[in-house]
Design a protein around this motif. Structure first.
Motif, PDB file in Angstrom:
ATOM      1  N   LYS B 116      28.403   8.214 -27.202  1.00  0.00           N
ATOM      2  CA  LYS B 116      29.479   7.860 -27.890  1.00  0.00           C
ATOM      3  C   LYS B 116      29.768   6.425 -28.051  1.00  0.00           C
ATOM      4  CE  LYS B 116      33.871  10.431 -28.483  1.00  0.00           C
ATOM      5  NZ  LYS B 116      34.936  11.369 -27.611  1.00  0.00           N
ATOM      6  N   LYS B 118      28.020   3.702 -27.893  1.00  0.00           N
ATOM      7  CA  LYS B 118      26.707   3.181 -27.886  1.00  0.00           C
ATOM      8  C   LYS B 118      26.819   1.717 -27.684  1.00  0.00           C
ATOM      9  CE  LYS B 118      23.122   2.631 -30.990  1.00  0.00           C
ATOM     10  NZ  LYS B 118      22.886   2.795 -32.485  1.00  0.00           N
ATOM     11  N   ASN B 119      26.197   0.930 -27.018  1.00  0.00           N
ATOM     12  CA  ASN B 119      26.160  -0.360 -26.541  1.00  0.00           C
ATOM     13  C   ASN B 119      27.428  -0.927 -26.341  1.00  0.00           C
ATOM     14  OD1 ASN B 119      23.292  -0.349 -27.519  1.00  0.00           O
ATOM     15  ND2 ASN B 119      23.761  -1.080 -29.516  1.00  0.00           N
ATOM     16  N   ASP B 188      23.620  12.977 -41.163  1.00  0.00           N
ATOM     17  CA  ASP B 188      24.415  13.568 -42.171  1.00  0.00           C
ATOM     18  C   ASP B 188      25.477  14.653 -41.977  1.00  0.00           C
ATOM     19  OD1 ASP B 188      23.595  11.152 -43.751  1.00  0.00           O
ATOM     20  OD2 ASP B 188      22.559  12.475 -45.022  1.00  0.00           O
ATOM     21  N   TYR B 189      24.912  15.590 -41.436  1.00  0.00           N
ATOM     22  CA  TYR B 189      25.596  16.881 -41.012  1.00  0.00           C
ATOM     23  C   TYR B 189      26.671  16.421 -40.242  1.00  0.00           C
ATOM     24  CZ  TYR B 189      23.523  17.838 -36.486  1.00  0.00           C
ATOM     25  OH  TYR B 189      23.065  17.804 -35.344  1.00  0.00           O
ATOM     26  N   LEU B 191      28.523  13.523 -40.134  1.00  0.00           N
ATOM     27  CA  LEU B 191      29.470  12.724 -40.671  1.00  0.00           C
ATOM     28  C   LEU B 191      30.041  13.628 -41.777  1.00  0.00           C
ATOM     29  CD1 LEU B 191      27.459   9.626 -41.648  1.00  0.00           C
ATOM     30  CD2 LEU B 191      28.599   9.953 -39.562  1.00  0.00           C
ATOM     31  N   TYR B 192      29.458  14.539 -42.671  1.00  0.00           N
ATOM     32  CA  TYR B 192      29.865  15.400 -43.408  1.00  0.00           C
ATOM     33  C   TYR B 192      31.108  16.464 -42.726  1.00  0.00           C
ATOM     34  CZ  TYR B 192      30.929  18.240 -47.435  1.00  0.00           C
ATOM     35  OH  TYR B 192      31.627  19.105 -48.432  1.00  0.00           O
ATOM     36  N   ARG B 194      32.727  15.704 -39.935  1.00  0.00           N
ATOM     37  CA  ARG B 194      34.044  14.904 -39.641  1.00  0.00           C
ATOM     38  C   ARG B 194      34.647  14.563 -41.012  1.00  0.00           C
ATOM     39  NH1 ARG B 194      31.796  10.217 -36.410  1.00  0.00           N
ATOM     40  NH2 ARG B 194      34.147   9.480 -36.449  1.00  0.00           N
ATOM     41  N   ALA B 195      33.930  14.398 -41.796  1.00  0.00           N
ATOM     42  CA  ALA B 195      34.690  14.035 -43.087  1.00  0.00           C
ATOM     43  C   ALA B 195      35.637  15.072 -43.513  1.00  0.00           C
ATOM     44  CB  ALA B 195      33.839  13.475 -44.159  1.00  0.00           C
ATOM     45  N   LEU B 198      36.904  18.536 -39.785  1.00  0.00           N
ATOM     46  CA  LEU B 198      36.528  19.637 -38.720  1.00  0.00           C
ATOM     47  C   LEU B 198      37.277  18.897 -37.295  1.00  0.00           C
ATOM     48  CD1 LEU B 198      33.225  21.100 -39.410  1.00  0.00           C
ATOM     49  CD2 LEU B 198      35.456  21.685 -40.333  1.00  0.00           C
ATOM     50  N   HIS B 206      28.493  22.213 -33.938  1.00  0.00           N
ATOM     51  CA  HIS B 206      27.411  21.899 -34.614  1.00  0.00           C
ATOM     52  C   HIS B 206      26.306  21.266 -34.003  1.00  0.00           C
ATOM     53  CE1 HIS B 206      28.723  23.711 -38.117  1.00  0.00           C
ATOM     54  NE2 HIS B 206      29.900  23.202 -38.176  1.00  0.00           N
ATOM     55  N   LYS B 209      24.283  23.128 -31.460  1.00  0.00           N
ATOM     56  CA  LYS B 209      23.262  23.890 -31.918  1.00  0.00           C
ATOM     57  C   LYS B 209      22.228  23.213 -32.486  1.00  0.00           C
ATOM     58  CE  LYS B 209      25.144  28.156 -34.145  1.00  0.00           C
ATOM     59  NZ  LYS B 209      25.864  28.609 -35.291  1.00  0.00           N
ATOM     60  N   ASN B 210      22.337  22.113 -33.028  1.00  0.00           N
ATOM     61  CA  ASN B 210      21.068  21.344 -33.495  1.00  0.00           C
ATOM     62  C   ASN B 210      20.239  20.713 -32.479  1.00  0.00           C
ATOM     63  OD1 ASN B 210      20.764  20.671 -36.450  1.00  0.00           O
ATOM     64  ND2 ASN B 210      22.963  21.594 -36.223  1.00  0.00           N
TER      65      ASN B 210
END
Lengths: 248, 288
Positions: B116, B118-119, B188-189, B191-192, B194-195, B198, B206, B209-210
């Motif tokens: 979350k 990162k760096n 992408d899934y 980002l979308y 969140r957009a 959700l 999600h 699951k992935n």
């Protein structure tokens, strides 16, 4: 209404976007044109705060008086139509639940109503209701793109980022998507449009910003840009080139 | 992959495993070959069985296996092999469970936090710590723990050995989980999702699951290494588990125990792999 001021995006000391500024009134559409890699998608993702924290974002994005970079309600203030329809949805989850969860994020409805709403949405796209049980990869890119447009319509956001909303569309679906987006403009949603299709830009854009290598090289109305700028038409479609010739 | 075929493939695997165990680690087979070479009659109870053919002896052995009759320990002829292995199983079992809980409990939250931010400073510190831990061999960690905590070998069966195993495992796991989630957060899934507005927990659903199939993959691939760690750590901390039993049996040339041990571990591996494939099959939509 939406004002982008001096937006900078830096990653690994490389300036990806430099000094991007434009503003849109409610119900207006700004179209960002430019070759791939010119920072169009990055700058819209920066506006939505979707870049990972190792991107350094500077400048200001104001919706009315509120700074979107500090706080935003995704889905209400600003949302998007993702560039690649095949990867936009979670491919491990059926499409029905994904439509339903989006509706539930907008408004709290009883389960039966939400389901009916999702089925209605698919029926408007001439899809049978057992499409709900299919996985995104079993559907065509064009259909997924139309679902994203319908979802955006349902969300009624203040600002919509449409990243290549017609990339997977054929002639007929392109027209319905353009019509849907025009409909959203009349409901005073501002649209930030990125497209490679100049006919779509012509139909929707009130203002055009041309980007190259992360900075704005030109801006103005569509007709002015087409007649004066140094846009490289070769990479746009033939249809677009025709428009350019006609309007020039 | 055809799941029915995968399930059926267990049969030839078991056949090969049992043949190998029977021919190469079988005490009576070895005595028999010695007897043949020296032309002396071995002291078998059942002369008829010895004189019958190889496959008849194999059949009898398989039948005994199904009846859980693995004979008696060579060193300790009053005790059955099953009871010896059965007695050392609980120690190893609880050691595995405790160390596994520590590993999951530490590496999942730390890995996700690193991904979350990162760096960020946390990520950088963890990266250095895991680097140092990765290059420390597990037996060395075990000895350091004994030296530092003055572990009395009788008192602490589980916590300290489990800690040693966890320390060997945690760095790799933090790295795996961090990379899995860094990868996921940029997809992408996500980002979308969140957009679309959700909630964080929905987006996390999600992501889980992935990443679950990859995660399960990592867990099962770590099993052989875990078994190796177990043998070393059990010997260092003198835990009366399968690992110490195995080394003791090897040193004593206690063939009935070695044979049974190899057979059981083999069967366990075959079925663990099968279970892994079935789990993966179950959580992946069929068109992907």
């Amino acid at each position: 209404m939406l004002a982008v001021k001096n937006l900078d995006v830096v990653y690994n000391k490389v300036h990806l976007v430099q000094n991007l500024s434009f503003d849109i009134r409610g119900g207006e559409c700004v179209c960002i044109l430019g070759p791939s890699g010119s920072g169009k998608s990055i700058s819209t993702k920066a506006m939505m705060g979707l870049l990972s924290p190792d991107f350094f974002v500077d400048g200001d994005v104001c919706l009315y008086s509120k700074s979107l970079l500090e706080h935003r309600e995704l889905g209400k203030d600003i949302t998007m139509i993702a560039q690649n329809p095949l990867t936009a949805f979670d491919n491990m989850t059926r499409i029905g639940p994904q439509i339903i969860e989006t509706i539930l994020a907008i408004e709290k409805l009883p389960a039966a109503d939400v389901k009916q709403k999702a089925i209605d949405l698919l029926e408007r796209l001439q899809m049978p209701h057992d499409t709900m049980k299919m996985y995104p990869l079993e559907l065509t890119a064009s259909l997924l793109q139309q679902i994203m447009v319908k979802l955006a319509q349902m969300m009624e956001p203040a600002v919509l980022v449409a990243d290549c909303p017609t990339s997977a569309a054929n002639d007929a679906t392109r027209d319905t998507i353009v019509k849907d987006l025009l409909g959203m403009k009349t409901k005073s949603t501002s649209i930030v449009l990125i497209t490679q299709d100049l006919s779509v830009a012509q139909a929707l854009a009130d203002k055009v910003v041309v980007m190259n290598n992360g900075s704005v090289v030109d801006c103005g109305t569509f007709d002015k840009i087409i007649s004066t700028s140094q846009l490289d038409y070769a990479k746009y479609s033939n249809r677009a080139a025709n428009i350019a010739v006609k309007t020039a | 992959m055809n799941i029915k075929l995968r399930i059926l493939s267990v049969i030839p695997l078991l056949l090969i495993l049992s043949l190998v165990c029977f021919t190469f680690i079988n005490p009576s087979e070895q005595l028999l070959s010695v007897a043949r070479a020296s032309h002396v009659a071995a002291d078998f109870n059942d002369v008829e069985q010895v004189e019958s053919g190889f496959f008849i002896r194999y059949g009898a052995w398989v039948r005994d296996c199904f009846n859980l009759d693995f004979g008696y320990s060579k060193i300790n002829p009053d005790v059955t092999v099953v009871s010896i292995i059965g007695n050392s199983f609980p120690a190893t079992g609880s050691l595995i469970i405790i160390s596994f809980l520590i590993v999951i409990g530490v590496s999942v939250p730390v890995g996700i936090t690193c991904a979350k931010y990162k760096n960020g400073w946390f990520d950088r510190i963890i990266k250095r710590i895991t680097f140092v831990l990765t290059i420390m061999p597990v037996y060395w960690i075990g000895l350091i723990i004994i030296w530092y905590f003055h572990v009395s070998l009788v008192e602490n069966y589980f916590i300290f050995p489990a800690l040693a195993i966890a320390l060997a495992y945690v760095p790799r796991w933090i790295k795996n989980i961090r990379n899995l989630f860094v990868d996921a957060f940029g997809q992408d899934y996500v980002l979308y999702a969140r957009a679309r507005g959700l909630s964080n927990s929905k987006v996390m659903d999600h992501i889980i699951k992935n990443t679950a199939p990859l995660f399960v993959n990592d867990i099962f691939r770590g099993i052989p290494q875990l078994a190796l760690c177990m043998v070393i750590i059990e010997n260092i901390f003198a835990v009366p588990g399968l690992g110490t039993l195995c080394t003791k049996a090897l040193l004593n040339m206690d063939f009935p125990i070695i044979q049974t041990f190899v057979l059981w571990i083999g069967v366990l591996c075959i079925f663990a792999n099968l279970a892994f494939d079935i789990i993966k099959y179950a959580i992946t939509p069929q068109h992907v």
